[in-house]
Design a protein around this motif. Structure first.
Motif, PDB file in Angstrom:
ATOM      1  N   PHE A 165       0.847  -1.200   0.000  1.00  0.00           N
ATOM      2  CA  PHE A 165       0.000   0.000   0.000  1.00  0.00           C
ATOM      3  C   PHE A 165       0.879   1.245   0.000  1.00  0.00           C
ATOM      4  CE2 PHE A 165      -3.213   2.661   2.536  1.00  0.00           C
ATOM      5  CZ  PHE A 165      -4.038   2.869   1.431  1.00  0.00           C
ATOM      6  N   SER A 166       0.559   2.169  -0.916  1.00  0.00           N
ATOM      7  CA  SER A 166       1.326   3.418  -1.020  1.00  0.00           C
ATOM      8  C   SER A 166       0.853   4.448  -0.004  1.00  0.00           C
ATOM      9  CB  SER A 166       1.116   4.060  -2.403  1.00  0.00           C
ATOM     10  OG  SER A 166       1.761   3.345  -3.385  1.00  0.00           O
ATOM     11  N   THR A 167       1.802   5.118   0.605  1.00  0.00           N
ATOM     12  CA  THR A 167       1.475   6.286   1.435  1.00  0.00           C
ATOM     13  C   THR A 167       2.422   7.422   1.056  1.00  0.00           C
ATOM     14  OG1 THR A 167       3.016   5.801   3.250  1.00  0.00           O
ATOM     15  CG2 THR A 167       0.836   4.764   3.366  1.00  0.00           C
ATOM     16  N   HIS A 168       1.959   8.646   1.315  1.00  0.00           N
ATOM     17  CA  HIS A 168       2.727   9.808   0.875  1.00  0.00           C
ATOM     18  C   HIS A 168       2.937  10.831   1.987  1.00  0.00           C
ATOM     19  CE1 HIS A 168       2.091   7.972  -2.964  1.00  0.00           C
ATOM     20  NE2 HIS A 168       0.794   8.004  -2.756  1.00  0.00           N
ATOM     21  N   ASN A 169       2.436  10.526   3.158  1.00  0.00           N
ATOM     22  CA  ASN A 169       2.671  11.412   4.307  1.00  0.00           C
ATOM     23  C   ASN A 169       2.445  10.598   5.579  1.00  0.00           C
ATOM     24  OD1 ASN A 169      -0.202  11.559   5.075  1.00  0.00           O
ATOM     25  ND2 ASN A 169      -0.403  12.734   3.158  1.00  0.00           N
ATOM     26  N   VAL A 197      14.251  -0.589  -1.138  1.00  0.00           N
ATOM     27  CA  VAL A 197      14.093   0.581  -2.008  1.00  0.00           C
ATOM     28  C   VAL A 197      13.421   0.131  -3.298  1.00  0.00           C
ATOM     29  CG1 VAL A 197      16.015   1.902  -1.047  1.00  0.00           C
ATOM     30  CG2 VAL A 197      16.459   0.325  -2.941  1.00  0.00           C
ATOM     31  N   ALA A 198      12.398   0.885  -3.709  1.00  0.00           N
ATOM     32  CA  ALA A 198      11.697   0.602  -4.967  1.00  0.00           C
ATOM     33  C   ALA A 198      12.215   1.573  -6.022  1.00  0.00           C
ATOM     34  CB  ALA A 198      10.198   0.756  -4.789  1.00  0.00           C
ATOM     35  N   VAL A 199      12.522   1.017  -7.192  1.00  0.00           N
ATOM     36  CA  VAL A 199      13.238   1.803  -8.200  1.00  0.00           C
ATOM     37  C   VAL A 199      12.670   1.543  -9.587  1.00  0.00           C
ATOM     38  CG1 VAL A 199      15.510   2.232  -9.241  1.00  0.00           C
ATOM     39  CG2 VAL A 199      15.357   1.570  -6.823  1.00  0.00           C
ATOM     40  N   ALA A 234      12.742  13.782  -5.548  1.00  0.00           N
ATOM     41  CA  ALA A 234      11.974  14.171  -6.738  1.00  0.00           C
ATOM     42  C   ALA A 234      12.007  13.040  -7.764  1.00  0.00           C
ATOM     43  CB  ALA A 234      12.580  15.434  -7.339  1.00  0.00           C
ATOM     44  N   THR A 235      10.896  12.815  -8.436  1.00  0.00           N
ATOM     45  CA  THR A 235      10.810  11.737  -9.419  1.00  0.00           C
ATOM     46  C   THR A 235      10.093  12.218 -10.674  1.00  0.00           C
ATOM     47  OG1 THR A 235       9.925   9.539  -9.886  1.00  0.00           O
ATOM     48  CG2 THR A 235       8.678  10.865  -8.323  1.00  0.00           C
ATOM     49  N   ALA A 236      10.511  11.672 -11.813  1.00  0.00           N
ATOM     50  CA  ALA A 236       9.850  11.998 -13.073  1.00  0.00           C
ATOM     51  C   ALA A 236       8.853  10.915 -13.449  1.00  0.00           C
ATOM     52  CB  ALA A 236      10.903  12.143 -14.175  1.00  0.00           C
ATOM     53  N   ASN A 237       8.764   9.869 -12.655  1.00  0.00           N
ATOM     54  CA  ASN A 237       7.968   8.706 -13.051  1.00  0.00           C
ATOM     55  C   ASN A 237       6.609   8.626 -12.390  1.00  0.00           C
ATOM     56  OD1 ASN A 237       9.048   7.057 -15.098  1.00  0.00           O
ATOM     57  ND2 ASN A 237      10.819   6.749 -13.766  1.00  0.00           N
ATOM     58  N   LYS A 238       6.148   9.717 -11.869  1.00  0.00           N
ATOM     59  CA  LYS A 238       4.825   9.714 -11.257  1.00  0.00           C
ATOM     60  C   LYS A 238       4.109  10.951 -11.744  1.00  0.00           C
ATOM     61  CE  LYS A 238       2.192   8.011  -7.813  1.00  0.00           C
ATOM     62  NZ  LYS A 238       1.907   8.341  -6.439  1.00  0.00           N
ATOM     63  N   ILE A 240       6.441   4.328   1.229  1.00  0.00           N
ATOM     64  CA  ILE A 240       6.424   5.755   1.550  1.00  0.00           C
ATOM     65  C   ILE A 240       7.202   6.501   0.468  1.00  0.00           C
ATOM     66  CG2 ILE A 240       8.384   5.451   3.156  1.00  0.00           C
ATOM     67  CD1 ILE A 240       5.719   8.068   3.825  1.00  0.00           C
ATOM     68  N   GLY A 241       6.593   7.566  -0.041  1.00  0.00           N
ATOM     69  CA  GLY A 241       7.288   8.314  -1.077  1.00  0.00           C
ATOM     70  C   GLY A 241       6.442   9.473  -1.584  1.00  0.00           C
ATOM     71  N   PRO A 242       6.995  10.287  -2.458  1.00  0.00           N
ATOM     72  CA  PRO A 242       8.338  10.140  -2.984  1.00  0.00           C
ATOM     73  C   PRO A 242       9.401  10.626  -1.994  1.00  0.00           C
ATOM     74  CG  PRO A 242       7.255  12.050  -3.984  1.00  0.00           C
ATOM     75  CD  PRO A 242       6.242  11.387  -3.102  1.00  0.00           C
ATOM     76  N   ALA A 250      10.749   2.284   0.559  1.00  0.00           N
ATOM     77  CA  ALA A 250      10.903   3.694   0.176  1.00  0.00           C
ATOM     78  C   ALA A 250      10.896   3.779  -1.338  1.00  0.00           C
ATOM     79  CB  ALA A 250      12.205   4.236   0.745  1.00  0.00           C
ATOM     80  N   ILE A 251      10.274   4.841  -1.869  1.00  0.00           N
ATOM     81  CA  ILE A 251      10.153   4.975  -3.327  1.00  0.00           C
ATOM     82  C   ILE A 251      10.235   6.438  -3.733  1.00  0.00           C
ATOM     83  CG2 ILE A 251       7.595   5.007  -3.207  1.00  0.00           C
ATOM     84  CD1 ILE A 251       7.699   3.465  -5.952  1.00  0.00           C
ATOM     85  N   GLY A 252      10.742   6.641  -4.943  1.00  0.00           N
ATOM     86  CA  GLY A 252      10.747   7.973  -5.524  1.00  0.00           C
ATOM     87  C   GLY A 252      12.136   8.558  -5.628  1.00  0.00           C
ATOM     88  N   GLY A 253      12.676   8.543  -6.855  1.00  0.00           N
ATOM     89  CA  GLY A 253      13.963   9.191  -7.119  1.00  0.00           C
ATOM     90  C   GLY A 253      15.158   8.486  -6.497  1.00  0.00           C
ATOM     91  N   ILE A 254      14.993   7.244  -6.091  1.00  0.00           N
ATOM     92  CA  ILE A 254      16.104   6.547  -5.410  1.00  0.00           C
ATOM     93  C   ILE A 254      17.048   5.955  -6.457  1.00  0.00           C
ATOM     94  CG2 ILE A 254      16.716   4.709  -3.785  1.00  0.00           C
ATOM     95  CD1 ILE A 254      13.927   5.153  -2.506  1.00  0.00           C
ATOM     96  N   THR A 255      18.338   6.165  -6.244  1.00  0.00           N
ATOM     97  CA  THR A 255      19.371   5.711  -7.180  1.00  0.00           C
ATOM     98  C   THR A 255      20.411   4.894  -6.416  1.00  0.00           C
ATOM     99  OG1 THR A 255      20.727   7.636  -6.722  1.00  0.00           O
ATOM    100  CG2 THR A 255      19.145   7.840  -8.548  1.00  0.00           C
TER     101      THR A 255
END
Ligand code: 3NM
Length: 229
Positions: free
Chosen positions: A132-136, A207-209, A158-162, A153-155, A187-192
């Motif tokens: 389940f996604s959460t953002h705050n 980490v989700a990528v 910064a991410t370009a994929n959402k 939890i994310g992003p 954790a998700i969003g802009g992770i490298t």
């Protein structure tokens, strides 16, 4: 492959959660073959968890079904397969679980559907995963009380994929999230590869990528795993 989840036991997530976004392959002459090849590279390099995501508009469920079927065929016994948003396609392809967003079917409804499907098939030994996604932090607190096996939890960055991403939560957001739940935290969003160690140090279990796998999936997965252990 359901090694990560046994009945009534907490899910153990591999540290790298690879997401395949259909849009990155849509321009290929045969997107599904390209996705299958990509998934092979991910798994050869050690990826143990793959999510299939398709936000195409209009939705093309037949195409996504074919893609999920192919991925199930090659991931079987090699990697967990999670389908984004679509519990129907998860069940139809015998994938390991579904990942739900805040606007999707509720986790409680998804759990009922899964339980019914398991009952119908008399497969009591297996239980599908719900992410389940959460953002705050308010959403995270609520998610902790829902019938979900992991919380994203994310992003984080910064991410370009959402489309219409929520405000970034940063590493501080991951740290606070960790304080609020004992469920596995993705954790998700802009992770490298550059940032993944700091995200795990902040308390994420995985980490989700999307982007940082696309260019050279084998090399990326190897590097992620050598950093994440
Ligand atoms: N969900 P990348 S961020 C699919 O905040 C998705 O919930 C997010 O792609 C969330 O690794 C995101 O390329 C995009 O930034 C992740």
């Amino acid at each position: 492959m359901r090694d990560g989840l046994e009945n009534n036991h907490a899910l153990v997530l591999p540290p790298l959660y690879a997401i395949i976004d259909f849009s990155n392959f849509a321009a290929e002459p045969d997107p599904i073959s390209a996705i299958v090849q990509f998934a092979e590279r991910l798994m050869e390099a050690g990826a143990k968890l793959i999510q299939l995501r398709d936000k195409s508009e209009p939705a093309e469920p037949r195409r996504l079904l074919s893609c999920a079927r192919e991925l199930r065929r090659i991931t079987l016994d090699r990697a967990m397969l999670i389908i984004n948003d679509r519990i129907d396609l998860c069940l139809a392809t015998d994938a390991d679980g579904v990942h739900l967003g805040q606007e999707d079917l509720s986790p409680a409804a998804a759990r009922r559907i899964f339980d019914q499907a398991i009952f119908d098939r008399n497969k009591n030994e297996q239980r599908q995963i719900i992410g389940f996604s959460t953002h705050n932090l308010d959403q995270l607190r609520e998610a902790d009380s829902l019938p979900v096996d992991y919380i994203a939890i994310g992003p984080v960055f910064a991410t370009a994929n959402k489309r219409k991403p929520d405000p970034v939560v940063g590493l501080a957001g991951v740290r606070e999230a960790r304080e609020l739940t004992r469920k596995p935290l993705v954790a998700i969003g802009g992770i490298t590869r550059q940032s993944c160690a700091s995200v795990i140090e902040a308390g994420a279990d995985a980490v989700a990528v999307i982007s940082d796998l696309v260019r050279d999936p084998g090399k990326s997965v190897e590097e992620f795993l050598s950093i994440l252990g």
